[in-house]
Motif scaffolding. Structure first.
Motif, mmCIF file in Angstrom:
data_model
loop_
_atom_site.group_PDB
_atom_site.id
_atom_site.type_symbol
_atom_site.label_atom_id
_atom_site.label_comp_id
_atom_site.label_asym_id
_atom_site.label_seq_id
_atom_site.Cartn_x
_atom_site.Cartn_y
_atom_site.Cartn_z
ATOM 1 N N ARG A 12 1.079 -1.650 0.489
ATOM 2 C CA ARG A 12 0.024 -0.031 0.351
ATOM 3 C C ARG A 12 1.111 1.250 -0.009
ATOM 4 O O ARG A 12 0.486 2.419 -0.466
ATOM 5 N N TYR A 48 -6.419 -2.328 -7.107
ATOM 6 C CA TYR A 48 -7.862 -2.450 -6.554
ATOM 7 C C TYR A 48 -7.740 -2.974 -5.836
ATOM 8 O O TYR A 48 -8.859 -2.839 -4.500
ATOM 9 N N TRP A 49 -6.833 -4.494 -4.832
ATOM 10 C CA TRP A 49 -7.523 -4.521 -3.459
ATOM 11 C C TRP A 49 -7.580 -3.554 -2.250
ATOM 12 O O TRP A 49 -8.220 -3.621 -1.829
ATOM 13 N N HIS A 50 -6.012 -2.849 -2.565
ATOM 14 C CA HIS A 50 -6.440 -1.847 -1.587
ATOM 15 C C HIS A 50 -7.521 -0.206 -1.974
ATOM 16 O O HIS A 50 -7.405 -0.059 -1.029
ATOM 17 N N PHE A 51 -7.490 -0.288 -3.178
ATOM 18 C CA PHE A 51 -7.694 1.101 -3.578
ATOM 19 C C PHE A 51 -9.325 0.961 -4.642
ATOM 20 O O PHE A 51 -8.830 0.021 -5.523
ATOM 21 N N GLU A 52 -10.581 1.139 -3.980
ATOM 22 C CA GLU A 52 -12.132 1.246 -5.028
ATOM 23 C C GLU A 52 -11.330 1.603 -6.775
ATOM 24 O O GLU A 52 -12.030 1.222 -7.123
ATOM 25 N N ASP A 53 -10.944 2.862 -6.040
ATOM 26 C CA ASP A 53 -10.316 3.237 -7.696
ATOM 27 C C ASP A 53 -9.546 4.470 -7.658
ATOM 28 O O ASP A 53 -8.830 4.855 -6.371
ATOM 29 N N LYS A 54 -8.812 5.588 -9.086
ATOM 30 C CA LYS A 54 -8.153 6.578 -8.158
ATOM 31 C C LYS A 54 -8.384 7.551 -7.502
ATOM 32 O O LYS A 54 -7.147 8.323 -7.332
ATOM 33 N N GLU A 56 -10.069 7.190 -4.135
ATOM 34 C CA GLU A 56 -10.196 6.560 -2.977
ATOM 35 C C GLU A 56 -8.146 6.465 -2.972
ATOM 36 O O GLU A 56 -8.068 6.516 -2.110
ATOM 37 N N GLU A 121 -13.810 11.139 -13.539
ATOM 38 C CA GLU A 121 -13.388 10.043 -12.292
ATOM 39 C C GLU A 121 -13.331 10.554 -11.493
ATOM 40 O O GLU A 121 -12.710 10.160 -10.163
#
Length: 202
Positions: A12, A48-54, A56, A121
Protein backbone atom coordinates in the motif's frame (compact mmCIF):
# COMPACT_ATOMS: atom_id res chain seq x y z
CA UNK A 1 -0.30 -13.69 9.48
CA UNK A 2 1.62 -10.70 10.82
CA UNK A 3 4.08 -10.94 7.93
CA UNK A 4 1.19 -10.99 5.47
CA UNK A 5 -0.22 -7.81 7.03
CA UNK A 6 3.21 -6.19 6.91
CA UNK A 7 3.55 -7.12 3.23
CA UNK A 8 0.12 -5.69 2.47
CA UNK A 9 0.98 -2.45 4.26
CA UNK A 10 4.29 -2.23 2.43
CA UNK A 11 2.49 -2.72 -0.91
CA UNK A 12 0.00 0.00 0.00
CA UNK A 13 2.79 2.42 0.88
CA UNK A 14 4.61 1.59 -2.35
CA UNK A 15 1.46 2.40 -4.31
CA UNK A 16 1.02 5.69 -2.50
CA UNK A 17 4.68 6.57 -3.09
CA UNK A 18 4.38 5.74 -6.79
CA UNK A 19 1.14 7.69 -7.15
CA UNK A 20 2.66 10.71 -5.43
CA UNK A 21 5.68 10.64 -7.73
CA UNK A 22 3.69 10.16 -10.96
CA UNK A 23 0.98 12.67 -10.05
CA UNK A 24 3.70 15.26 -9.47
CA UNK A 25 5.39 14.47 -12.78
CA UNK A 26 2.38 14.02 -15.07
CA UNK A 27 -0.66 15.36 -13.29
CA UNK A 28 -3.49 13.28 -11.85
CA UNK A 29 -5.71 12.96 -14.93
CA UNK A 30 -2.78 11.80 -17.10
CA UNK A 31 -1.73 9.08 -14.69
CA UNK A 32 -3.51 5.73 -14.89
CA UNK A 33 -3.79 3.04 -12.25
CA UNK A 34 -1.77 0.81 -14.57
CA UNK A 35 1.00 3.42 -14.58
CA UNK A 36 0.96 3.47 -10.77
CA UNK A 37 0.99 -0.33 -10.52
CA UNK A 38 3.95 -0.55 -12.91
CA UNK A 39 5.91 2.13 -11.04
CA UNK A 40 5.24 0.34 -7.74
CA UNK A 41 6.27 -3.02 -9.18
CA UNK A 42 2.90 -4.69 -8.55
CA UNK A 43 -0.06 -5.87 -10.63
CA UNK A 44 -3.10 -3.75 -11.40
CA UNK A 45 -5.06 -6.23 -9.29
CA UNK A 46 -2.97 -5.26 -6.29
CA UNK A 47 -4.05 -1.65 -6.78
CA UNK A 48 -7.72 -2.63 -6.69
CA UNK A 49 -7.14 -4.79 -3.64
CA UNK A 50 -6.13 -1.66 -1.73
CA UNK A 51 -8.11 1.07 -3.48
CA UNK A 52 -11.49 1.12 -5.18
CA UNK A 53 -10.42 3.68 -7.79
CA UNK A 54 -8.02 6.54 -8.48
CA UNK A 55 -10.03 8.95 -6.35
CA UNK A 56 -9.67 6.73 -3.28
CA UNK A 57 -5.95 6.31 -3.96
CA UNK A 58 -5.50 10.07 -4.39
CA UNK A 59 -7.38 10.83 -1.18
CA UNK A 60 -5.30 8.29 0.74
CA UNK A 61 -2.13 9.89 -0.63
CA UNK A 62 -3.33 13.31 0.49
CA UNK A 63 -4.45 12.13 3.93
CA UNK A 64 -1.09 10.51 4.61
CA UNK A 65 0.50 13.95 4.53
CA UNK A 66 -2.25 16.39 5.47
CA UNK A 67 -3.94 14.57 8.37
CA UNK A 68 -1.20 15.48 10.89
CA UNK A 69 -1.65 19.14 9.96
CA UNK A 70 -5.44 18.93 10.14
CA UNK A 71 -5.09 17.25 13.55
CA UNK A 72 -2.86 20.09 14.77
CA UNK A 73 -5.60 22.61 13.97
CA UNK A 74 -8.31 20.44 15.50
CA UNK A 75 -6.27 20.02 18.70
CA UNK A 76 -6.96 23.66 19.63
CA UNK A 77 -9.37 23.50 22.56
CA UNK A 78 -12.01 26.00 21.49
CA UNK A 79 -13.73 25.70 24.88
CA UNK A 80 -10.78 26.24 27.23
CA UNK A 81 -7.90 27.76 25.27
CA UNK A 82 -6.64 30.90 27.04
CA UNK A 83 -4.84 32.28 23.97
CA UNK A 84 -6.83 30.93 21.00
CA UNK A 85 -5.42 33.38 18.44
CA UNK A 86 -1.86 32.53 19.46
CA UNK A 87 -2.61 28.81 19.09
CA UNK A 88 -4.34 29.35 15.77
CA UNK A 89 -1.37 31.19 14.33
CA UNK A 90 1.04 28.57 15.69
CA UNK A 91 -0.90 25.76 14.00
CA UNK A 92 -0.94 27.60 10.67
CA UNK A 93 2.77 28.40 10.92
CA UNK A 94 3.40 24.69 11.48
CA UNK A 95 1.62 24.05 8.17
CA UNK A 96 3.71 26.71 6.41
CA UNK A 97 6.94 25.32 7.83
CA UNK A 98 6.10 21.82 6.60
CA UNK A 99 5.15 23.01 3.13
CA UNK A 100 8.29 25.14 2.81
CA UNK A 101 10.79 22.64 4.20
CA UNK A 102 9.41 19.08 3.93
CA UNK A 103 9.77 17.68 0.37
CA UNK A 104 6.83 15.27 0.64
CA UNK A 105 4.45 17.89 2.03
CA UNK A 106 5.56 20.35 -0.64
CA UNK A 107 5.06 17.77 -3.38
CA UNK A 108 1.59 16.81 -2.16
CA UNK A 109 0.47 20.44 -1.95
CA UNK A 110 1.87 21.01 -5.44
CA UNK A 111 -0.26 18.13 -6.72
CA UNK A 112 -3.36 19.32 -4.86
CA UNK A 113 -3.09 22.93 -6.02
CA UNK A 114 -1.64 22.61 -9.53
CA UNK A 115 -1.86 19.03 -10.82
CA UNK A 116 -5.48 17.93 -10.40
CA UNK A 117 -8.61 18.56 -12.47
CA UNK A 118 -11.98 18.13 -10.75
CA UNK A 119 -13.64 16.35 -13.68
CA UNK A 120 -15.27 12.99 -14.44
CA UNK A 121 -13.60 10.23 -12.43
CA UNK A 122 -11.84 12.78 -10.22
CA UNK A 123 -14.97 14.56 -8.98
CA UNK A 124 -14.64 12.73 -5.67
CA UNK A 125 -11.36 14.52 -5.10
CA UNK A 126 -13.18 17.84 -5.24
CA UNK A 127 -15.59 16.57 -2.58
CA UNK A 128 -12.71 15.67 -0.26
CA UNK A 129 -11.08 19.03 -0.89
CA UNK A 130 -14.28 20.85 0.01
CA UNK A 131 -14.83 18.69 3.11
CA UNK A 132 -11.30 19.32 4.42
CA UNK A 133 -11.57 23.03 3.68
CA UNK A 134 -14.97 23.22 5.36
CA UNK A 135 -13.72 21.38 8.43
CA UNK A 136 -10.68 23.65 8.77
CA UNK A 137 -12.83 26.75 8.30
CA UNK A 138 -15.24 25.54 11.00
CA UNK A 139 -12.36 25.08 13.45
CA UNK A 140 -11.02 28.53 12.61
CA UNK A 141 -14.45 30.05 13.19
CA UNK A 142 -14.80 28.19 16.51
CA UNK A 143 -11.38 29.51 17.54
CA UNK A 144 -12.46 33.04 16.66
CA UNK A 145 -15.65 32.54 18.68
CA UNK A 146 -13.59 31.55 21.72
CA UNK A 147 -11.31 34.57 21.19
CA UNK A 148 -14.28 36.89 20.90
CA UNK A 149 -15.78 35.53 24.12
CA UNK A 150 -12.47 36.30 25.85
CA UNK A 151 -12.45 39.84 24.50
CA UNK A 152 -9.57 39.23 22.08
CA UNK A 153 -11.73 40.05 19.04
CA UNK A 154 -14.04 43.04 18.70
CA UNK A 155 -17.70 42.07 19.35
CA UNK A 156 -18.97 43.77 16.17
CA UNK A 157 -17.05 41.51 13.78
CA UNK A 158 -18.77 38.71 11.83
CA UNK A 159 -16.90 35.54 12.76
CA UNK A 160 -18.01 33.57 9.70
CA UNK A 161 -16.68 36.27 7.37
CA UNK A 162 -13.45 36.39 9.37
CA UNK A 163 -12.99 32.63 9.04
CA UNK A 164 -13.66 32.72 5.29
CA UNK A 165 -11.17 35.58 4.86
CA UNK A 166 -8.54 33.93 7.06
CA UNK A 167 -8.70 30.72 5.03
CA UNK A 168 -8.52 32.72 1.80
CA UNK A 169 -5.35 34.41 3.07
CA UNK A 170 -3.74 31.10 4.04
CA UNK A 171 -4.74 29.33 0.82
CA UNK A 172 -3.66 32.30 -1.30
CA UNK A 173 -0.22 32.44 0.29
CA UNK A 174 0.28 28.72 -0.33
CA UNK A 175 -1.12 28.69 -3.87
CA UNK A 176 0.86 31.70 -5.10
CA UNK A 177 4.05 30.37 -3.54
CA UNK A 178 3.54 26.99 -5.22
CA UNK A 179 3.25 28.79 -8.57
CA UNK A 180 6.59 30.54 -8.11
CA UNK A 181 8.64 29.82 -5.00
CA UNK A 182 11.13 32.57 -5.82
CA UNK A 183 8.54 35.32 -5.32
CA UNK A 184 8.67 35.31 -1.54
CA UNK A 185 9.64 33.34 1.54
CA UNK A 186 6.47 31.43 2.45
CA UNK A 187 7.18 31.22 6.18
CA UNK A 188 8.22 34.87 6.53
CA UNK A 189 5.26 36.11 4.46
CA UNK A 190 2.81 33.99 6.44
CA UNK A 191 4.30 35.08 9.75
CA UNK A 192 3.94 38.77 8.88
CA UNK A 193 0.64 38.44 7.04
CA UNK A 194 -1.14 36.50 9.78
CA UNK A 195 0.11 38.96 12.39
CA UNK A 196 -1.36 41.87 10.42
CA UNK A 197 -4.66 40.05 9.97
CA UNK A 198 -5.03 38.96 13.58
CA UNK A 199 -3.93 42.29 15.05
CA UNK A 200 -6.69 43.98 13.09
CA UNK A 201 -9.31 41.96 14.93
CA UNK A 202 -8.54 43.39 18.35
Amino acid sequence: MRRTKEDAQQTRESLLDAAERLFAERGVSRTSLQDIAKAAGVTRGAVYWHFEDKTELFNAMMSRTTLPMEDTLKSIDTEREAQPLVELKASMMDVMQRIAHDPRTQRVFDIATLKVEYIDELSGIRERHLNVHGSCQSHVEATFRRAQALGHIRPDLNLHVLAVTYMALVNGLIHNWMLDQSRYDLVAAADAGLDVFLSGLR
